[in-house]
Design an enzyme around this catalytic site. Structure first.
Site, PDB file in Angstrom:
ATOM      1  N   ILE A  88       0.753  -1.086   0.070  1.00 14.69           N
ATOM      2  CA  ILE A  88      -0.155   0.015  -0.183  1.00 14.69           C
ATOM      3  C   ILE A  88       0.739   1.497   0.057  1.00 14.69           C
ATOM      4  O   ILE A  88       0.340   2.378  -0.348  1.00 14.69           O
ATOM      5  CB  ILE A  88      -1.003   0.173   1.321  1.00 14.69           C
ATOM      6  CG1 ILE A  88      -2.328   0.964   1.093  1.00 14.69           C
ATOM      7  CG2 ILE A  88      -0.183   0.317   2.569  1.00 14.69           C
ATOM      8  CD1 ILE A  88      -3.167   0.601   1.894  1.00 14.69           C
ATOM      9  N   ASN A 109      11.722  -8.478   7.271  1.00 15.19           N
ATOM     10  CA  ASN A 109      12.005  -7.581   8.443  1.00 15.19           C
ATOM     11  C   ASN A 109      11.591  -8.259   9.802  1.00 15.19           C
ATOM     12  O   ASN A 109      10.384  -8.876   9.737  1.00 15.19           O
ATOM     13  CB  ASN A 109      11.447  -6.241   8.423  1.00 15.19           C
ATOM     14  CG  ASN A 109      11.848  -5.559   7.221  1.00 15.19           C
ATOM     15  OD1 ASN A 109      13.053  -5.649   6.879  1.00 15.19           O
ATOM     16  ND2 ASN A 109      10.768  -4.625   6.530  1.00 15.19           N
ATOM     17  N   HIS A 140       6.254 -12.129   6.393  1.00 10.95           N
ATOM     18  CA  HIS A 140       6.225 -11.922   5.020  1.00 10.95           C
ATOM     19  C   HIS A 140       7.539 -11.550   4.222  1.00 10.95           C
ATOM     20  O   HIS A 140       8.490 -11.280   4.931  1.00 10.95           O
ATOM     21  CB  HIS A 140       5.256 -10.797   4.759  1.00 10.95           C
ATOM     22  CG  HIS A 140       5.442  -9.486   5.436  1.00 10.95           C
ATOM     23  ND1 HIS A 140       5.229  -9.487   6.997  1.00 10.95           N
ATOM     24  CD2 HIS A 140       6.198  -8.313   5.261  1.00 10.95           C
ATOM     25  CE1 HIS A 140       5.678  -8.163   7.264  1.00 10.95           C
ATOM     26  NE2 HIS A 140       6.199  -7.585   6.453  1.00 10.95           N
ATOM     27  N   HIS A 176       9.231  -8.874   1.166  1.00 12.67           N
ATOM     28  CA  HIS A 176       9.139  -7.763   0.432  1.00 12.67           C
ATOM     29  C   HIS A 176       9.765  -8.117  -1.054  1.00 12.67           C
ATOM     30  O   HIS A 176      10.964  -8.640  -1.007  1.00 12.67           O
ATOM     31  CB  HIS A 176       9.843  -6.683   0.721  1.00 12.67           C
ATOM     32  CG  HIS A 176       8.979  -5.947   2.159  1.00 12.67           C
ATOM     33  ND1 HIS A 176       8.296  -5.009   2.260  1.00 12.67           N
ATOM     34  CD2 HIS A 176       9.130  -6.572   3.435  1.00 12.67           C
ATOM     35  CE1 HIS A 176       7.655  -4.740   3.575  1.00 12.67           C
ATOM     36  NE2 HIS A 176       8.587  -5.937   4.255  1.00 12.67           N
TER      37      HIS A 176
HETATM   38  P1  5GP Z   1       6.939  -4.747   7.332  1.00 11.35           P
HETATM   39  O1  5GP Z   1       7.092  -3.525   7.833  1.00 11.35           O
HETATM   40  O2  5GP Z   1       6.204  -5.426   8.611  1.00 11.35           O
HETATM   41  O3  5GP Z   1       8.183  -5.508   7.024  1.00 11.35           O
HETATM   42  O4  5GP Z   1       6.035  -4.582   6.141  1.00 11.35           O
HETATM   43  C1  5GP Z   1       4.855  -4.625   6.128  1.00 11.35           C
HETATM   44  C2  5GP Z   1       4.448  -3.978   4.849  1.00 11.35           C
HETATM   45  O5  5GP Z   1       2.895  -4.057   4.661  1.00 11.35           O
HETATM   46  C3  5GP Z   1       4.582  -2.311   4.873  1.00 11.35           C
HETATM   47  O6  5GP Z   1       5.537  -1.986   3.593  1.00 11.35           O
HETATM   48  C4  5GP Z   1       3.227  -1.732   4.721  1.00 11.35           C
HETATM   49  O7  5GP Z   1       3.254  -0.635   3.522  1.00 11.35           O
HETATM   50  C5  5GP Z   1       2.382  -2.781   4.089  1.00 11.35           C
HETATM   51  N1  5GP Z   1       1.000  -2.640   4.580  1.00 11.35           N
HETATM   52  C6  5GP Z   1       0.381  -2.380   5.753  1.00 11.35           C
HETATM   53  N2  5GP Z   1      -0.609  -2.423   5.933  1.00 11.35           N
HETATM   54  C7  5GP Z   1      -1.002  -2.665   4.518  1.00 11.35           C
HETATM   55  C8  5GP Z   1      -2.191  -2.858   3.941  1.00 11.35           C
HETATM   56  O8  5GP Z   1      -3.520  -2.702   4.314  1.00 11.35           O
HETATM   57  N3  5GP Z   1      -2.375  -3.107   2.646  1.00 11.35           N
HETATM   58  C9  5GP Z   1      -1.138  -3.480   1.891  1.00 11.35           C
HETATM   59  N4  5GP Z   1      -1.544  -3.779   0.606  1.00 11.35           N
HETATM   60  N5  5GP Z   1      -0.141  -3.362   2.404  1.00 11.35           N
HETATM   61  C10 5GP Z   1      -0.054  -2.951   3.731  1.00 11.35           C
END
Ligand code: 5GP
Length: 114
Positions: A31, A87, A100, A102
């Site tokens: 997002i 992460n 997850h 990226h």
């Molecule tokens: P993290 O910071 O946990 O490694 O990555 C989480 C990712 O999920 C972030 O890059 C963030 O932008 C994405 N994200 C968080 N909420 C949502 C959402 O509601 N929809 C989508 N498509 N991505 C999300």
């Protein structure tokens, strides 16, 4: 336990632009993309962080990397190059506590990992 945002996406409670899905994995556009192509690849099995994986998850995690490769080909970034990142916890920058990967690409990524 409160459902993570990613479980809500899997269960279609909130929308996402899904680029791949099967019984084990879902992948969708981030997002808040940090690169022209930024896809989140999520195993449907609920594993909160990398700290929680066990040898039983080896096949699933390897499969996620195959999905990352497949999407890189779909998005035509397999030759220009891309990065796959995970992460873990606060210092690692994790904000969603459902494991997850990226997939980032579409331009030259910088080398600042710190
Ligand atoms: P993290 O910071 O946990 O490694 O990555 C989480 C990712 O999920 C972030 O890059 C963030 O932008 C994405 N994200 C968080 N909420 C949502 C959402 O509601 N929809 C989508 N498509 N991505 C999300």
């Amino acid at each position: 336990m409160e459902k993570s945002i990613f479980v809500k996406i899997i269960q279609r409670e909130i929308p996402a632009t899904i680029v791949f899905e099967d019984e084990q994995v879902i992948a969708f556009e981030d997002i808040q993309p940090k690169a022209p192509i930024h896809i989140i690849i999520v195993p449907k099995k609920i594993i909160t962080t990398l700290n929680e994986i066990t040898p039983e998850d080896n096949e699933l995690l390897g499969y996620c990397l195959n999905v990352a490769k497949k999407i890189a080909f779909m998005k035509h970034i397999h030759e220009s190059g891309y990065r796959v990142v995970m992460n873990c916890n606060y210092d690692g920058g994790q904000t969603v506590y459902h494991l997850h990967f990226h997939l980032l690409g579409g331009h030259k990524l910088n080398h600042n990992f710190a």
